[in-house]
Design a protein around this motif. Sequence first.
Motif, PDB file in Angstrom:
ATOM      1  N   ALA A 138       0.896  -1.053  -0.275  1.00 34.55           N
ATOM      2  CA  ALA A 138      -0.491  -0.071  -0.210  1.00 34.55           C
ATOM      3  C   ALA A 138       0.900   0.952  -0.017  1.00 34.55           C
ATOM      4  O   ALA A 138       1.995   1.350   0.686  1.00 34.55           O
ATOM      5  CB  ALA A 138      -1.169  -0.121   0.930  1.00 34.55           C
ATOM      6  N   PRO A 139       0.047   2.568  -0.795  1.00 34.46           N
ATOM      7  CA  PRO A 139       1.038   3.674  -0.495  1.00 34.46           C
ATOM      8  C   PRO A 139       1.262   4.138   0.485  1.00 34.46           C
ATOM      9  O   PRO A 139       0.479   4.542   0.223  1.00 34.46           O
ATOM     10  CB  PRO A 139       1.389   4.335  -2.611  1.00 34.46           C
ATOM     11  CG  PRO A 139      -1.134   3.435  -2.191  1.00 34.46           C
ATOM     12  CD  PRO A 139      -0.378   1.536  -1.617  1.00 34.46           C
ATOM     13  N   VAL A 140       1.923   5.043   0.979  1.00 33.06           N
ATOM     14  CA  VAL A 140       1.929   5.563   2.340  1.00 33.06           C
ATOM     15  C   VAL A 140       2.295   7.093   1.748  1.00 33.06           C
ATOM     16  O   VAL A 140       4.037   7.254   0.661  1.00 33.06           O
ATOM     17  CB  VAL A 140       3.063   5.402   2.979  1.00 33.06           C
ATOM     18  CG1 VAL A 140       2.651   6.667   3.783  1.00 33.06           C
ATOM     19  CG2 VAL A 140       2.516   4.495   3.618  1.00 33.06           C
ATOM     20  N   LEU A 141       1.491   8.213   1.747  1.00 29.60           N
ATOM     21  CA  LEU A 141       1.661   9.661   0.787  1.00 29.60           C
ATOM     22  C   LEU A 141       1.254  10.756   1.792  1.00 29.60           C
ATOM     23  O   LEU A 141       0.406  10.169   2.537  1.00 29.60           O
ATOM     24  CB  LEU A 141       0.432   9.724  -0.354  1.00 29.60           C
ATOM     25  CG  LEU A 141       0.335   8.139  -1.487  1.00 29.60           C
ATOM     26  CD1 LEU A 141      -0.809   8.277  -2.358  1.00 29.60           C
ATOM     27  CD2 LEU A 141       1.757   8.354  -2.273  1.00 29.60           C
ATOM     28  N   GLY A 142       1.980  11.609   0.979  1.00 30.06           N
ATOM     29  CA  GLY A 142       1.401  12.886   2.078  1.00 30.06           C
ATOM     30  C   GLY A 142       2.468  13.375   3.177  1.00 30.06           C
ATOM     31  O   GLY A 142       2.418  14.243   3.873  1.00 30.06           O
ATOM     32  N   ALA A 143       3.582  12.513   2.980  1.00 31.92           N
ATOM     33  CA  ALA A 143       4.293  12.447   5.028  1.00 31.92           C
ATOM     34  C   ALA A 143       5.090  13.815   4.874  1.00 31.92           C
ATOM     35  O   ALA A 143       5.034  14.257   5.889  1.00 31.92           O
ATOM     36  CB  ALA A 143       4.621  11.799   4.524  1.00 31.92           C
ATOM     37  N   ASP A 144       5.396  14.550   3.572  1.00 33.05           N
ATOM     38  CA  ASP A 144       6.232  15.692   3.961  1.00 33.05           C
ATOM     39  C   ASP A 144       5.477  17.121   3.865  1.00 33.05           C
ATOM     40  O   ASP A 144       5.632  17.574   3.646  1.00 33.05           O
ATOM     41  CB  ASP A 144       6.855  16.024   2.025  1.00 33.05           C
ATOM     42  CG  ASP A 144       8.173  14.842   2.483  1.00 33.05           C
ATOM     43  OD1 ASP A 144       8.026  14.124   3.426  1.00 33.05           O
ATOM     44  OD2 ASP A 144       8.782  14.410   1.548  1.00 33.05           O
ATOM     45  N   THR A 145       3.659  16.695   3.780  1.00 31.31           N
ATOM     46  CA  THR A 145       2.867  17.616   3.901  1.00 31.31           C
ATOM     47  C   THR A 145       3.203  18.652   5.611  1.00 31.31           C
ATOM     48  O   THR A 145       2.917  19.957   4.919  1.00 31.31           O
ATOM     49  CB  THR A 145       1.342  17.500   3.500  1.00 31.31           C
ATOM     50  OG1 THR A 145       0.837  15.858   4.602  1.00 31.31           O
ATOM     51  CG2 THR A 145       0.625  17.056   1.891  1.00 31.31           C
ATOM     52  N   GLY A 146       3.032  18.015   6.564  1.00 33.67           N
ATOM     53  CA  GLY A 146       3.410  18.421   7.745  1.00 33.67           C
ATOM     54  C   GLY A 146       1.751  19.073   8.289  1.00 33.67           C
ATOM     55  O   GLY A 146       2.415  19.203   9.503  1.00 33.67           O
ATOM     56  N   ASN A 147       0.811  19.103   7.521  1.00 29.42           N
ATOM     57  CA  ASN A 147      -0.019  19.807   8.507  1.00 29.42           C
ATOM     58  C   ASN A 147      -1.466  19.645   7.896  1.00 29.42           C
ATOM     59  O   ASN A 147      -1.260  19.230   6.324  1.00 29.42           O
ATOM     60  CB  ASN A 147      -0.470  21.068   8.608  1.00 29.42           C
ATOM     61  CG  ASN A 147       0.052  22.208   7.999  1.00 29.42           C
ATOM     62  OD1 ASN A 147      -1.363  21.770   7.225  1.00 29.42           O
ATOM     63  ND2 ASN A 147       0.035  23.379   7.138  1.00 29.42           N
TER      64      ASN A 147
END
Length: 326
Positions: A138-147
């Motif tokens: 499963a792809p993990v996405l958005g980790a760098d968005t921060g908030n």
Amino acid sequence: MDDNKSLSIPAGSKVPMILLKTRSQPDDSYEELFSQPGSNYDPIFVPVLQHRPNLDSLSRVRDLLLNAKWGRDQSSFGGLIFTSQRAVESFASVVHDLEAAPDKPLAFTSETPLYTVGPATSRSLRTLISSSKALAKAPVLGADTGNGEKLAHYILDHYNSLYASPGSSKPPLLFIVGEQRRDVIPKTLMSPNLPETQRIQVEELAVYETVVMDSFAKDFAKTLDAIKSKSLACIVVFSPSGCEAMLRHLDYIDESARPTGNVDRRWTEGEKRYFCVATIGPTTRNHLKERFGVEPDVCADKPSPAGILAGVTEFLRAKGVFNEQP
């Protein structure tokens, strides 16, 4: 303390870094960073919150993992959203229990996106994936968005791109949350200001509740007493919970929760002890300002150990504390 004055600390001495959080297991990224060789800080953990599982919601998670349709088109849910480590841990406990007794395989599909915010939550999610057969790809996405706000806009772009073909059916997202949470993500994804074709339905499932530990006030007071020989300490606040007890023990607010004169004097020359108050992000900063009239000294640019380190070090260097890069 005037800006042209220097707050000196003894050579080789470390500044206590009081982290108002439970130490993560088995390793804590804050402890690792602040304890590395050459660090000017000594990390001290003071747990603030205790979490109680919502058994009804966890039972629903179990049912959904076994029986719901996941993934693209005609599915019950097209993906999951996580914004806290505790939510990941609660979800992981169900996954591990089901995979340990595989009477029935999980209905989860490898293409189902897992949206997350911040490095700590992302790391917890990747740890879960590495130990789960059903979630392994499963792809993990958005980790760098921060908030949450940035994550919501990321989801709008990414998730809608998966269903850009005419006639495709866009299933809702399941948001695994705690009882206390901000509503910026569901509000943004389901905003009536969006074109109907761009809206994303969200179902929230609160799998735990959070309360301030009965022992927090006493534990915080004991910590301050244990470092009373230190003229300088930093306090890192991770959530609005526990702020009032902290401020009372610093004598920054009175019995009516209004700021005392100590707030304005806290960096004047001649004070016996100095406390650098830092927040993990704008939500907690705004809570301190709006609820108690106390402006924290530092608000991390990014909600991470590196973000806290950079903000605190920059502030203390401006006060003349450090002459060299830690």
